[in-house]
Design an enzyme around this catalytic site. Sequence first.
Site, PDB file in Angstrom:
ATOM      1  N   ASP A   1      43.185  27.585  40.967  1.00  0.00           N
ATOM      2  CA  ASP A   1      43.653  28.209  39.717  1.00  0.00           C
ATOM      3  C   ASP A   1      45.069  27.803  39.315  1.00  0.00           C
ATOM      4  O   ASP A   1      45.503  28.133  38.208  1.00  0.00           O
ATOM      5  CB  ASP A   1      43.602  29.745  39.776  1.00  0.00           C
ATOM      6  CG  ASP A   1      42.195  30.298  39.919  1.00  0.00           C
ATOM      7  OD1 ASP A   1      41.242  29.515  39.788  1.00  0.00           O
ATOM      8  OD2 ASP A   1      42.057  31.503  40.179  1.00  0.00           O
ATOM      9  N   ASP A  44      48.901  33.236  40.701  1.00  0.00           N
ATOM     10  CA  ASP A  44      48.126  34.065  39.779  1.00  0.00           C
ATOM     11  C   ASP A  44      49.021  34.702  38.712  1.00  0.00           C
ATOM     12  O   ASP A  44      48.924  35.893  38.413  1.00  0.00           O
ATOM     13  CB  ASP A  44      47.360  35.152  40.554  1.00  0.00           C
ATOM     14  CG  ASP A  44      46.133  35.668  39.793  1.00  0.00           C
ATOM     15  OD1 ASP A  44      45.771  35.055  38.776  1.00  0.00           O
ATOM     16  OD2 ASP A  44      45.555  36.681  40.226  1.00  0.00           O
ATOM     17  N   ASP A  73      36.742  40.095  44.164  1.00  0.00           N
ATOM     18  CA  ASP A  73      37.611  39.355  43.249  1.00  0.00           C
ATOM     19  C   ASP A  73      38.819  40.177  42.831  1.00  0.00           C
ATOM     20  O   ASP A  73      39.785  39.633  42.295  1.00  0.00           O
ATOM     21  CB  ASP A  73      36.837  38.949  41.988  1.00  0.00           C
ATOM     22  CG  ASP A  73      35.723  37.967  42.289  1.00  0.00           C
ATOM     23  OD1 ASP A  73      35.931  37.075  43.127  1.00  0.00           O
ATOM     24  OD2 ASP A  73      34.642  38.087  41.683  1.00  0.00           O
TER      25      ASP A  73
END
Length: 324
Positions: A161, A120, A301
């Site tokens: 991601d 991330d 989230d």
Amino acid sequence: MAGRLSRRSVVAISVAAGLAFVAVVAFVFSVLVTPGIGDPFTGRALYVYPDSTAAKAAATASGGDRAAFERIAQTPTAVWLTPEQHGLDDVQEFVYELVTAAHDARALPVLVVYGIPDRDCGSAGGGFSAGGLTDADYPLWLDRIADGVAGYPAVIILEPDSLASAPACGATDERVRQISGAIDVLSARDTTIYLDGGHSSWLSADDQAALLERAGVRRVRGFASNVANYNSTDDELAYDERVASIVGGSHFVIDTGRNGNGSTGDWCNPPGRALGAAPGAADGSGGHDADLWIKNPGESDGTCNGGPAAGQWWPEMARELAAG
């Protein structure tokens, strides 16, 4: 002499039979081993993990909350492997216990591998899920996950991601190398692997396909889209079919856990969302293998729109999703 075959005829028949046998073996091998052939979901029940956050919440809830949380807990959802929860010391044992429990239940487990270095965009400031392992420890962790699988069937969603965020994180080359290396390790076991396919409101189909190609999507079953997002299944299906056509007809799965009302355009704890289609095999047309609940419904989230830390159980969200 009539009724007897010549030596030449016997040899020809033997050669033909041998070639036919080789062809059959080659076909069977291709069905079992070659990525892109043989849907892993058709005719298979998906594993319901009994220690999910939803199951734990349901066990202590009452009334309407209990019913809402049980609805989520009793639906098959993916089990996330993170180094923060299961590191080098215990991930192998955890995975082994999980896949053997699934085997005993005659069900297929879905695992999310989520421990890539600088996860991330960690080194670039980082998002709500920043973290992950060091570049040295990551392959060791993957080895232990592979050893834990131990030949039992498992579906792996590899690093959500990671590819879609790579350009913005300034880490494209590193991500491609890391994902390609992870494929080498995890594909040695009886795993069906789907790479990070982003989603329909992120990168263009061309850009996402280029990342998938570089990372090695043709060496695995395909890619996963809409993980932890809210885009409608119709939007994802159209997008995924475009991406798949660019990368040679790859297969894909769609996260439908929270997309029942579609997207507001906000990816982080948007209000008014709903559970989506139940997980299971798709209708068999095109490259769409299955709808899955990958991001566990009811888990935040991140610290946005009133939510707790990423991955933490959020009762308000769970109630809303179940009621939507």
